[in-house]
Motif scaffolding. Structure first.
Motif, PDB file in Angstrom:
ATOM      1  N   ILE A  69     -10.682   6.606  -7.794  1.00 54.79           N
ATOM      2  CA  ILE A  69     -10.972   5.752  -8.108  1.00 54.79           C
ATOM      3  C   ILE A  69      -9.991   5.084  -9.421  1.00 54.79           C
ATOM      4  N   SER A  70      -9.845   3.655  -8.966  1.00 54.53           N
ATOM      5  CA  SER A  70      -8.638   3.128 -10.263  1.00 54.53           C
ATOM      6  C   SER A  70      -9.215   1.584 -10.655  1.00 54.53           C
ATOM      7  N   LYS A  71      -8.287   1.333 -11.807  1.00 47.41           N
ATOM      8  CA  LYS A  71      -9.469   0.596 -12.750  1.00 47.41           C
ATOM      9  C   LYS A  71      -8.553  -0.578 -12.367  1.00 47.41           C
ATOM     10  N   TRP A  72      -7.716  -0.978 -11.677  1.00 50.32           N
ATOM     11  CA  TRP A  72      -7.616  -2.839 -10.556  1.00 50.32           C
ATOM     12  C   TRP A  72      -8.418  -2.466  -9.579  1.00 50.32           C
ATOM     13  N   LYS A 108      -8.661   0.175  -0.651  1.00 49.64           N
ATOM     14  CA  LYS A 108      -7.281   0.277  -0.591  1.00 49.64           C
ATOM     15  C   LYS A 108      -6.448   1.808  -0.794  1.00 49.64           C
ATOM     16  N   ILE A 109      -7.087   3.267  -1.652  1.00 46.80           N
ATOM     17  CA  ILE A 109      -7.250   4.131  -1.310  1.00 46.80           C
ATOM     18  C   ILE A 109      -7.657   4.886  -0.469  1.00 46.80           C
ATOM     19  N   LEU A 110      -8.590   4.375  -0.606  1.00 51.50           N
ATOM     20  CA  LEU A 110      -9.937   5.009   0.315  1.00 51.50           C
ATOM     21  C   LEU A 110      -9.282   4.600   2.231  1.00 51.50           C
ATOM     22  N   ASN A 111      -8.990   3.422   1.879  1.00 50.48           N
ATOM     23  CA  ASN A 111      -8.680   3.311   3.622  1.00 50.48           C
ATOM     24  C   ASN A 111      -7.129   3.643   3.758  1.00 50.48           C
ATOM     25  N   THR A 112      -6.207   3.948   2.945  1.00 47.98           N
ATOM     26  CA  THR A 112      -4.863   4.748   3.263  1.00 47.98           C
ATOM     27  C   THR A 112      -5.118   5.702   3.618  1.00 47.98           C
ATOM     28  N   LEU A 113      -6.154   6.642   2.978  1.00 46.59           N
ATOM     29  CA  LEU A 113      -6.827   7.970   3.010  1.00 46.59           C
ATOM     30  C   LEU A 113      -6.987   7.842   4.324  1.00 46.59           C
ATOM     31  N   PHE A 114      -7.815   7.305   5.149  1.00 46.19           N
ATOM     32  CA  PHE A 114      -8.779   7.688   6.903  1.00 46.19           C
ATOM     33  C   PHE A 114      -7.476   7.040   7.480  1.00 46.19           C
ATOM     34  N   ILE A 115      -6.384   6.380   7.268  1.00 47.00           N
ATOM     35  CA  ILE A 115      -4.964   5.814   8.149  1.00 47.00           C
ATOM     36  C   ILE A 115      -4.275   7.048   8.054  1.00 47.00           C
ATOM     37  N   TRP A 134       0.991  -1.495   0.176  1.00 49.25           N
ATOM     38  CA  TRP A 134       0.143  -0.315   0.304  1.00 49.25           C
ATOM     39  C   TRP A 134       0.939   1.364  -0.142  1.00 49.25           C
ATOM     40  N   LYS A 135       1.946   1.131   0.197  1.00 48.97           N
ATOM     41  CA  LYS A 135       3.358   2.488   0.094  1.00 48.97           C
ATOM     42  C   LYS A 135       2.922   2.834  -1.161  1.00 48.97           C
ATOM     43  N   GLN A 136       2.592   2.741  -1.854  1.00 53.27           N
ATOM     44  CA  GLN A 136       2.423   3.404  -3.339  1.00 53.27           C
ATOM     45  C   GLN A 136       0.649   4.318  -3.402  1.00 53.27           C
ATOM     46  N   PHE A 137       0.327   3.653  -2.167  1.00 50.41           N
ATOM     47  CA  PHE A 137      -1.756   5.030  -2.249  1.00 50.41           C
ATOM     48  C   PHE A 137      -1.155   6.132  -1.237  1.00 50.41           C
ATOM     49  N   SER A 138      -0.248   5.458  -0.175  1.00 47.08           N
ATOM     50  CA  SER A 138       0.507   6.650   0.854  1.00 47.08           C
ATOM     51  C   SER A 138       0.300   7.323   0.188  1.00 47.08           C
TER      52      SER A 138
END
Length: 356
Positions: free
Chosen positions: A170-173, A179-186, A77-81
């Protein structure tokens, strides 16, 4: 660091102290000995010998490693953070609440929800809790995004501000959007106090249709609803601010989770005059009958349309009232008919004015 193993906690603390040592060494080497001494005293640092080739790049790499542990994120998830951190607004937009004409109810509510708990935490020690979520709605150009920018300027010294659009989430994958949304709130939780601003939130929260809706969209909305529930049920100092031009497209489950829903109104006749005086200093000297005609011609205009009329006139070297009147006569208020629909929606589902 709840949820980390003992070994990870030790590694986390080690990374943190290493980072402090590097910063202290850098400050000493580059001419800030007083600040370095203060940091050493406050952080209880020992007299360790640090290598003499410390630069910004080394500090940044160590900081990235430290943040990776701090956010409790899996390696994948590092890329998302990293992507979420790029949405953090650290610069002052130089627009403050005092610069905004009108919409006092929305500004007051935001101050009570975001700024007041930080300035007077004793007010919220018992059962009393500040608002955790607010939806701003109204026609385009009424100042919804402007209010968010002003909030960012007001709090940029002591709060984190995340500016989120649908393109960030929004991601195509498959599964990445959740995961991006979860990362945002974390990240927002770890960088609290935080404000998460969702621009044009209807793109993420439109009404659910079990027949035609794609599975990935349904999963994302379910995850979003769960995360919004989480900020209301916990003591995390996170405030969610969102805006939309079409509130009737938002699913009712999301509307329920926004504690306040405030209509951003068209400027009144007095506010329109104040806007013209703000953009055109010379208009303060114009005769009253001229200003009355200008206010009448600008009926139904949004603040942004008034700004556009000023920009059009500014191209002329000589600023005069007749030119502005001609420009206003050639313009039509684009949002007036839609504003009536917003007022009707407010009667049905919005938050009423304080005076009501």
């Amino acid at each position: 660091m709840i949820g980390l193993k003992d070994s990870d906690k030790k590694n986390y603390n080690t990374r943190r102290r290493t980072l402090l040592y590097l910063i202290q060494k850098y400050l000493n080497d580059y001419g800030y000995p007083d600040i370095a001494t203060t940091l050493k005293s406050e952080a209880l640092l020992n007299d360790y010998e640090v290598c003499d080739n410390i630069d910004i790049d080394i500090i940044f790499l160590e900081y990235c490693s430290y943040q990776q542990l701090k956010f409790e994120l899996p390696e994948e998830w590092k890329q998302f953070s990293d992507m979420i951190m790029r949405t953090t607004l650290s610069k002052n937009s130089k627009i403050h609440f005092k610069d905004i004409i009108g919409n006092d109810e929305a500004i007051t509510t935001i101050k009570e929800a975001v700024i007041l708990p930080l300035e007077n935490p004793l007010l919220f020690e018992n059962e009393l809790k500040p608002w955790k979520s607010l939806l701003l709605y109204g026609p385009p150009g009424c100042g919804k995004t402007l209010i968010a920018k002003a909030l960012c300027s007001e709090i940029h010294d002591y709060m984190s501000f995340f500016n989120i659009t649908s393109s960030v989430i929004i991601s195509k994958w498959r599964g990445d959007s959740e995961k991006i949304l979860n990362t945002l709130f974390i990240i927002a939780r770890n960088m609290a106090p935080s404000v998460i601003f969702f621009d044009e939130i209807e793109c993420l929260t439109n009404e659910r249709n079990t027949i035609h809706e794609h599975e990935s969209s349904h999963r994302l909305k379910s995850e979003f609803l769960t995360l919004l529930d989480g900020i209301h049920d916990s003591n995390d100092n996170i405030f969610v601010l969102a805006n939309t031009n079409v509130p009737w497209l938002i699913d009712s489950a999301f509307l329920r989770r926004f504690e306040k829903k405030i209509l951003i109104k068209l400027p009144t006749i007095d506010e329109r005059q104040a806007l013209f005086h703000y953009y055109l200093e010379d208009s303060k000297k114009w005769p009253n009958h001229i200003m009355e005609e200008i206010k009448k011609l600008s009926n139904g205009f949004t603040g942004d349309e008034i700004r556009i009329s000023y920009v059009i006139e500014k191209k002329d070297v000589c600023v005069n009232s007749q030119l502005l009147i001609d420009i206003l006569k050639s313009m039509k208020p684009n949002s007036y008919s839609q504003y009536e629909k917003h007022c009707q929606w407010q009667e049905e589902k919005g938050s009423m004015d304080r005076k009501n």
